[in-house]
Structures are given as C-alpha cells and as structure tokens.
Design a protein around this motif. Structure first.
Motif, PDB file in Angstrom:
ATOM      1  N   GLN A  99       0.579  -1.430   0.105  1.00  0.00           N
ATOM      2  CA  GLN A  99      -0.044  -0.065   0.053  1.00  0.00           C
ATOM      3  C   GLN A  99       0.794   1.201  -0.043  1.00  0.00           C
ATOM      4  OE1 GLN A  99      -2.871   0.032   2.973  1.00  0.00           O
ATOM      5  NE2 GLN A  99      -3.487  -2.255   2.735  1.00  0.00           N
ATOM      6  N   ARG A 100       1.912   1.402   0.714  1.00  0.00           N
ATOM      7  CA  ARG A 100       2.947   2.476   0.935  1.00  0.00           C
ATOM      8  C   ARG A 100       3.158   2.740  -0.673  1.00  0.00           C
ATOM      9  NH1 ARG A 100       5.742   0.399   5.005  1.00  0.00           N
ATOM     10  NH2 ARG A 100       7.607  -0.202   3.762  1.00  0.00           N
ATOM     11  N   VAL A 101       3.989   1.742  -1.143  1.00  0.00           N
ATOM     12  CA  VAL A 101       4.696   2.039  -2.436  1.00  0.00           C
ATOM     13  C   VAL A 101       3.707   2.602  -3.642  1.00  0.00           C
ATOM     14  CG1 VAL A 101       5.985   0.824  -4.363  1.00  0.00           C
ATOM     15  CG2 VAL A 101       6.454   0.188  -1.927  1.00  0.00           C
ATOM     16  N   ALA A 102       2.263   1.843  -3.247  1.00  0.00           N
ATOM     17  CA  ALA A 102       1.200   2.339  -4.358  1.00  0.00           C
ATOM     18  C   ALA A 102       0.957   3.763  -4.036  1.00  0.00           C
ATOM     19  CB  ALA A 102       0.157   1.309  -4.382  1.00  0.00           C
ATOM     20  N   VAL A 103       0.830   4.088  -2.965  1.00  0.00           N
ATOM     21  CA  VAL A 103       0.518   5.604  -2.769  1.00  0.00           C
ATOM     22  C   VAL A 103       1.579   6.406  -3.002  1.00  0.00           C
ATOM     23  CG1 VAL A 103      -0.130   7.097  -0.679  1.00  0.00           C
ATOM     24  CG2 VAL A 103      -1.121   4.958  -0.958  1.00  0.00           C
ATOM     25  N   ARG A 104       2.780   6.129  -2.868  1.00  0.00           N
ATOM     26  CA  ARG A 104       3.681   6.929  -3.097  1.00  0.00           C
ATOM     27  C   ARG A 104       3.908   6.882  -4.539  1.00  0.00           C
ATOM     28  NH1 ARG A 104       8.494   8.039  -0.501  1.00  0.00           N
ATOM     29  NH2 ARG A 104       8.636   7.966   1.940  1.00  0.00           N
ATOM     30  N   LEU A 105       3.882   6.048  -5.256  1.00  0.00           N
ATOM     31  CA  LEU A 105       3.947   6.094  -6.670  1.00  0.00           C
ATOM     32  C   LEU A 105       2.882   7.054  -7.506  1.00  0.00           C
ATOM     33  CD1 LEU A 105       5.228   2.462  -7.617  1.00  0.00           C
ATOM     34  CD2 LEU A 105       6.540   4.671  -7.744  1.00  0.00           C
ATOM     35  N   LYS A 106       1.577   6.717  -7.004  1.00  0.00           N
ATOM     36  CA  LYS A 106       0.450   7.270  -7.691  1.00  0.00           C
ATOM     37  C   LYS A 106       0.523   8.628  -7.181  1.00  0.00           C
ATOM     38  CE  LYS A 106      -4.789   7.429  -7.653  1.00  0.00           C
ATOM     39  NZ  LYS A 106      -4.677   7.590  -9.362  1.00  0.00           N
ATOM     40  N   TYR A 107       0.582   9.171  -5.898  1.00  0.00           N
ATOM     41  CA  TYR A 107       0.200  10.472  -5.457  1.00  0.00           C
ATOM     42  C   TYR A 107       1.465  11.394  -5.669  1.00  0.00           C
ATOM     43  CZ  TYR A 107      -4.143   8.649  -4.254  1.00  0.00           C
ATOM     44  OH  TYR A 107      -5.687   8.048  -4.166  1.00  0.00           O
ATOM     45  N   PHE A 108       2.558  10.752  -5.088  1.00  0.00           N
ATOM     46  CA  PHE A 108       3.762  11.607  -4.997  1.00  0.00           C
ATOM     47  C   PHE A 108       4.447  11.851  -6.437  1.00  0.00           C
ATOM     48  CE2 PHE A 108       4.994  10.538  -0.443  1.00  0.00           C
ATOM     49  CZ  PHE A 108       3.756  10.809   0.103  1.00  0.00           C
ATOM     50  N   GLN A 109       4.128  10.777  -7.164  1.00  0.00           N
ATOM     51  CA  GLN A 109       4.802  10.596  -8.586  1.00  0.00           C
ATOM     52  C   GLN A 109       3.945  10.836  -9.809  1.00  0.00           C
ATOM     53  OE1 GLN A 109       8.064   7.805  -6.532  1.00  0.00           O
ATOM     54  NE2 GLN A 109       8.535   8.285  -8.648  1.00  0.00           N
ATOM     55  N   ASP A 110       2.832  10.519  -9.583  1.00  0.00           N
ATOM     56  CA  ASP A 110       1.695  10.591 -10.715  1.00  0.00           C
ATOM     57  C   ASP A 110       2.084   9.576 -11.690  1.00  0.00           C
ATOM     58  OD1 ASP A 110      -0.381  11.328 -12.089  1.00  0.00           O
ATOM     59  OD2 ASP A 110       0.724  12.706 -13.263  1.00  0.00           O
ATOM     60  N   VAL A 111       2.419   8.222 -11.127  1.00  0.00           N
ATOM     61  CA  VAL A 111       2.751   6.884 -11.742  1.00  0.00           C
ATOM     62  C   VAL A 111       1.422   6.152 -12.246  1.00  0.00           C
ATOM     63  CG1 VAL A 111       3.909   4.880 -11.946  1.00  0.00           C
ATOM     64  CG2 VAL A 111       5.070   6.626 -10.992  1.00  0.00           C
ATOM     65  N   PRO A 112       0.826   5.856 -13.376  1.00  0.00           N
ATOM     66  CA  PRO A 112      -0.074   5.275 -13.775  1.00  0.00           C
ATOM     67  C   PRO A 112      -0.037   3.809 -13.214  1.00  0.00           C
ATOM     68  CG  PRO A 112       1.250   5.194 -15.553  1.00  0.00           C
ATOM     69  CD  PRO A 112       2.137   6.149 -14.826  1.00  0.00           C
ATOM     70  N   GLN A 113      -1.528   3.327 -13.159  1.00  0.00           N
ATOM     71  CA  GLN A 113      -1.644   2.112 -12.130  1.00  0.00           C
ATOM     72  C   GLN A 113      -1.102   1.019 -12.899  1.00  0.00           C
ATOM     73  OE1 GLN A 113      -5.525   1.383 -10.663  1.00  0.00           O
ATOM     74  NE2 GLN A 113      -5.714   3.270  -9.775  1.00  0.00           N
ATOM     75  N   SER A 114      -1.155   1.006 -14.346  1.00  0.00           N
ATOM     76  CA  SER A 114      -0.323  -0.109 -15.109  1.00  0.00           C
ATOM     77  C   SER A 114       1.245  -0.234 -14.533  1.00  0.00           C
ATOM     78  CB  SER A 114      -0.505   0.264 -16.327  1.00  0.00           C
ATOM     79  OG  SER A 114       0.124   1.217 -17.264  1.00  0.00           O
ATOM     80  N   GLU A 115       1.876   0.834 -14.538  1.00  0.00           N
ATOM     81  CA  GLU A 115       3.059   0.888 -14.084  1.00  0.00           C
ATOM     82  C   GLU A 115       3.161   0.429 -12.681  1.00  0.00           C
ATOM     83  OE1 GLU A 115       7.223   3.497 -13.950  1.00  0.00           O
ATOM     84  OE2 GLU A 115       5.554   3.888 -15.444  1.00  0.00           O
ATOM     85  N   ILE A 116       2.439   0.790 -11.800  1.00  0.00           N
ATOM     86  CA  ILE A 116       2.322   0.452 -10.312  1.00  0.00           C
ATOM     87  C   ILE A 116       1.942  -1.050 -10.411  1.00  0.00           C
ATOM     88  CG2 ILE A 116       1.240   0.574  -8.072  1.00  0.00           C
ATOM     89  CD1 ILE A 116       0.481   3.269  -8.988  1.00  0.00           C
TER      90      ILE A 116
END
Length: 256
Positions: free
Chosen positions: A127-144
């Motif tokens: 959950q931590r990594v997913a939140v950081r990637l999505k909200y802090f770095q705007d990484v798309p869910q496919s890449e997450i």
C-alpha cells in the motif's frame, strides 16, 4: 531540448549512462518506498542497476525498461528489509529508533505534509509503495502493477484500502479538515529528493563490474541500443553519434 553528444567511447556505455540519468530517481524512490531509509534505498538502487548490467535481453521500449527496473528495485528493497530485520535481532537499529521517536512526535508539532508522509510510511509495504507512486510521482496504475507484480485491479484495491486507512488515521490525529480532500493533499506532496551522490555511485558500476556476458559477440547493452536507440533518444533527449573516423565496438567478452 534534444542535444547531440559526440562520443569516443563504446555506445553501450552511453546507453547505460542515459538510463541511469533518466531513471535513477524512479528506481531510488521505489526502493525508498519499501525501506523508508535513504542509505538502504541507495543500496537497493545499486543492486537494481547491477542487475541491469547483467540482464541478457533487450527491452522493446522505455516503458518495458522502466517497469522492469521498478520491479527489480521493489524486490531489492524487500531484500534490504529482510537484512535489516536480521540486524535488529542482533542489535537495536539506530535508524529504527529514530523513526520510532519521530512517530511519537505529537501531530500538532509537525507540519501537515510531514504528518501525511509519516502516515503513508506506516502503511503496509505494498500500500505504501502504491500510494507513493500514484500520488507523489503520478505513476499510472499499469506501471504500479508492474512494480508490485500484480494486476491493475489489485493495485486499485491496495490504493482504496490505503486511502481508507489514511482517512482513519487523519481523523484520529485531529486532522478532520484533511479527511474529505485527502487524495488532493497527497497529490500536493513532492517526490522524495534523490541523494546527490547516487548518480556517480551508479555510473561507477560500469567500470567496477563487467557490463555483461557477451552473447554472439555483442553485449546486452549493445543489443539494447540496437533495438531501442530511437526510444532512448526520444525518452532522454540524447542522440548517440560516434566521432568521425571512430568505429565504436563492444568490449570483448571476459575470458572464462
């Protein structure tokens, strides 16, 4: 703006440098999301780029390369976590003690952004990594999903559970005003800064370790250039041009 680099060195060396300069920050931040400690994230980043130097297949595009690096960085971070737990069994980890002291700090003494970051850091690792990637770095869910090694549906579930947990924590911490706009507040947080020493550390790997085992007289990073040169040029804004009269060639394979 694109610029041309005239080189005397083998092209695979510049390919590696371009990847490091373009993706080291992403790799570091993935690892940091796992380990929550800068020195361990640097170690995991180094392990990730060493894996790239040993990799034996070309990448069809930048997205494939970025996804592969993110996944390796995630696993390298997990490995660092396991090592840290073993050290804790032998002695108290000073970094862990500092984190415990920081988490004990009353929330009214810390800025809102710092409180939110701390709450994110207390989430379960995926959950931590997913939140950081999505909200802090705007990484798309496919890449997450590629980083976590799961489906996009699982990523959606992880994010939903994480946001629900963060809303509860915010309410308990007296940040009721944050609860209804939590996701917007998370998106305002800046990505973690990358240590200034990381780039030189990763670039030095090229000379400290063999690039790779040659296959059919051609190194893997040379293959990457031949198969993805246009992708690298577009993605990183660098053109690889050999000097006039110079014919760059791959280094010979190490003798067995």
């Amino acid at each position: 703006m694109d610029h041309e680099v005239v080189i005397e060195t083998p092209p695979e060396a510049l390919a590696y440098e371009a990847v490091v300069r373009g993706l080291a920050g992403h790799v570091y931040r993935v690892a940091l999301g796992v380990v929550r400690e800068a020195s361990l994230a640097e170690d995991a980043s180094q392990e990730t780029f060493l894996a790239l130097l040993r990799h034996e297949a070309p990448f069809p595009n930048r997205a494939a390369l970025r996804g592969w690096l993110g996944r390796v960085a995630f696993n390298a971070g997990l490995k660092q976590l396991r090592s840290r737990r073993r050290r804790r069994d032998r002695e108290q980890d000073p970094a862990a003690m500092r984190r415990e002291e920081e988490s004990a700090m009353p929330t009214h003494q810390a800025p809102e952004g710092a409180v939110l970051r701390r709450m994110v850091d207390e989430l379960p690792v995926e959950q931590r990594v997913a939140v950081r990637l999505k909200y802090f770095q705007d990484v798309p869910q496919s890449e997450i999903a590629a980083v976590l090694g799961c489906s996009t549906g699982t990523v959606s579930n992880r994010l939903r559970e994480a946001v629900q947990r963060l809303r509860r924590k915010a309410a308990e911490a007296g940040l009721a005003g944050v609860v209804p706009m939590l996701e917007a507040r998370l998106a305002l947080l800046e990505p973690d800064p990358v240590p200034s020493t990381l780039m030189s550390r990763l670039l030095s790997l090229e000379t400290a370790a063999p690039l790779t085992t040659a296959t059919g007289g051609m190194t893997v990073l040379t293959k990457i250039i031949l198969s993805t040169a246009a992708v690298l040029t577009t993605a990183f804004g660098v053109s690889f041009v050999a000097s006039r009269g110079t014919s760059p060639r791959a280094p010979e394979a190490p003798s067995s």
